[in-house]
Motif scaffolding. Structure first.
Motif, mmCIF file in Angstrom:
data_model
loop_
_atom_site.group_PDB
_atom_site.id
_atom_site.type_symbol
_atom_site.label_atom_id
_atom_site.label_comp_id
_atom_site.label_asym_id
_atom_site.label_seq_id
_atom_site.Cartn_x
_atom_site.Cartn_y
_atom_site.Cartn_z
ATOM 1 N N GLN A 72 0.586 -1.450 -0.297
ATOM 2 C CA GLN A 72 0.133 -0.036 0.172
ATOM 3 C C GLN A 72 0.743 1.039 0.193
ATOM 4 N N ASN A 73 1.838 1.284 0.624
ATOM 5 C CA ASN A 73 3.401 2.775 1.117
ATOM 6 C C ASN A 73 3.241 2.497 -0.409
ATOM 7 N N TYR A 74 3.827 1.338 -1.147
ATOM 8 C CA TYR A 74 4.411 1.198 -2.109
ATOM 9 C C TYR A 74 3.883 2.153 -3.447
ATOM 10 N N ILE A 75 2.312 1.615 -3.164
ATOM 11 C CA ILE A 75 1.379 2.262 -3.953
ATOM 12 C C ILE A 75 1.405 3.274 -3.941
ATOM 13 N N ALA A 76 0.455 4.095 -2.862
ATOM 14 C CA ALA A 76 0.961 5.533 -2.405
ATOM 15 C C ALA A 76 2.105 6.303 -2.302
ATOM 16 N N ALA A 77 3.640 5.913 -2.296
ATOM 17 C CA ALA A 77 4.476 6.024 -3.004
ATOM 18 C C ALA A 77 4.636 6.545 -4.355
ATOM 19 N N LYS A 78 4.215 5.569 -5.509
ATOM 20 C CA LYS A 78 3.939 5.685 -7.119
ATOM 21 C C LYS A 78 3.142 6.707 -6.848
ATOM 22 N N ALA A 79 1.898 6.333 -6.240
ATOM 23 C CA ALA A 79 0.977 7.656 -7.640
ATOM 24 C C ALA A 79 1.281 8.715 -6.723
ATOM 25 N N ASP A 80 2.591 9.039 -5.747
ATOM 26 C CA ASP A 80 2.941 10.916 -5.346
ATOM 27 C C ASP A 80 4.149 10.765 -6.142
ATOM 28 N N LEU A 81 5.075 10.445 -6.989
ATOM 29 C CA LEU A 81 6.383 9.956 -7.329
ATOM 30 C C LEU A 81 5.241 10.996 -8.477
ATOM 31 N N THR A 82 3.760 9.993 -8.894
ATOM 32 C CA THR A 82 3.414 9.943 -10.230
ATOM 33 C C THR A 82 3.183 11.974 -10.315
ATOM 34 N N LYS A 83 2.915 12.438 -9.233
ATOM 35 C CA LYS A 83 1.717 13.597 -9.349
ATOM 36 C C LYS A 83 2.625 14.284 -9.387
ATOM 37 N N SER A 85 5.624 13.950 -10.560
ATOM 38 C CA SER A 85 6.431 14.215 -11.710
ATOM 39 C C SER A 85 5.591 14.996 -12.954
ATOM 40 N N GLU A 86 3.999 14.864 -12.293
ATOM 41 C CA GLU A 86 3.239 15.823 -13.251
ATOM 42 C C GLU A 86 3.565 17.146 -12.959
ATOM 43 N N GLU A 87 3.522 17.783 -11.657
ATOM 44 C CA GLU A 87 3.251 18.821 -11.741
ATOM 45 C C GLU A 87 5.066 19.581 -12.138
ATOM 46 N N LYS A 88 6.587 17.973 -11.799
ATOM 47 C CA LYS A 88 7.399 19.073 -12.144
ATOM 48 C C LYS A 88 7.257 19.479 -13.384
ATOM 49 N N PHE A 89 6.217 18.690 -14.241
ATOM 50 C CA PHE A 89 6.410 18.970 -16.707
ATOM 51 C C PHE A 89 5.637 20.722 -16.151
ATOM 52 N N VAL A 90 4.717 20.091 -15.180
ATOM 53 C CA VAL A 90 4.172 22.212 -14.974
ATOM 54 C C VAL A 90 4.730 22.913 -15.134
#
Length: 182
Positions: A72-83, A85-90
């Protein structure tokens, strides 16, 4: 007495048979008792084994819970990382736009400095031309003023001379009138 003997022999035979049966039964009982003791030992051992397995099962359950939490932590961390990454792109996109704007502003600034320099040079040229023109006009005005002053001086001299001439003329006229009357 023979019947009695046979009966006694029969009783003894029956007793021997019964004794053998009791001995066999006792032996069977002892074997069964040993078997029960052995089985009891084995059961006690298998109870320990079962308890060990139960402990292992509990540990495995705990590990599975930890694993589930880790997942669950890994999935949450992966989701945070994706978010992120998106914010970084913006942010990177905004930065690129800002850099382009700054570059454009720098170009405009350089152009403005060029224009200002040109305007400044033209202004200086005009100022110098105006200064020369004013000097020229001032010199011309000074000359006209000097000429006018000279004329005024001349006129004053002429006026003085005329006044003297008038006084002489008046004197002469009076003298003449006196001569005429006398």
């Amino acid at each position: 007495g023979e019947v009695e003997g046979e009966r006694l022999t029969g009783v003894i035979r029956d007793f021997e048979t019964e004794r053998k049966t009791w001995t066999a039964l006792h032996q069977s009982f002892m074997e069964a008792k040993m078997l029960v003791e052995t089985l009891t030992g084995k059961l006690a051992l298998s109870d320990e084994i079962v308890a060990g397995h139960l402990k292992t099962i509990d540990m495995l359950r705990a590990e599975k819970l930890q694993w589930d939490m880790l997942q669950q932590n890994y999935i949450a961390a992966k989701a945070d990382l994706t978010k992120m990454s998106e914010e970084k792109f913006v942010v990177v996109t905004h930065l690129s736009v800002a850099v382009e704007k700054i570059t454009a502003l720098d170009r405009e600034k350089v152009e403005l400095i060029g224009t200002l320099t040109t305007v400044s040079k033209e202004q200086e040229k005009l100022h110098n031309e105006n200064a020369l023109q004013r000097k020229k006009e001032t010199a011309e005005f000074q000359k006209k003023f000097d000429d006018l002053q000279a004329q005024v001086l001349k006129l004053s001299e002429n006026n003085t001379l005329l006044s003297a001439d008038k006084i002489r003329y008046d004197q002469l006229q009076r003298d003449y009138e006196k001569l005429k009357s006398s």
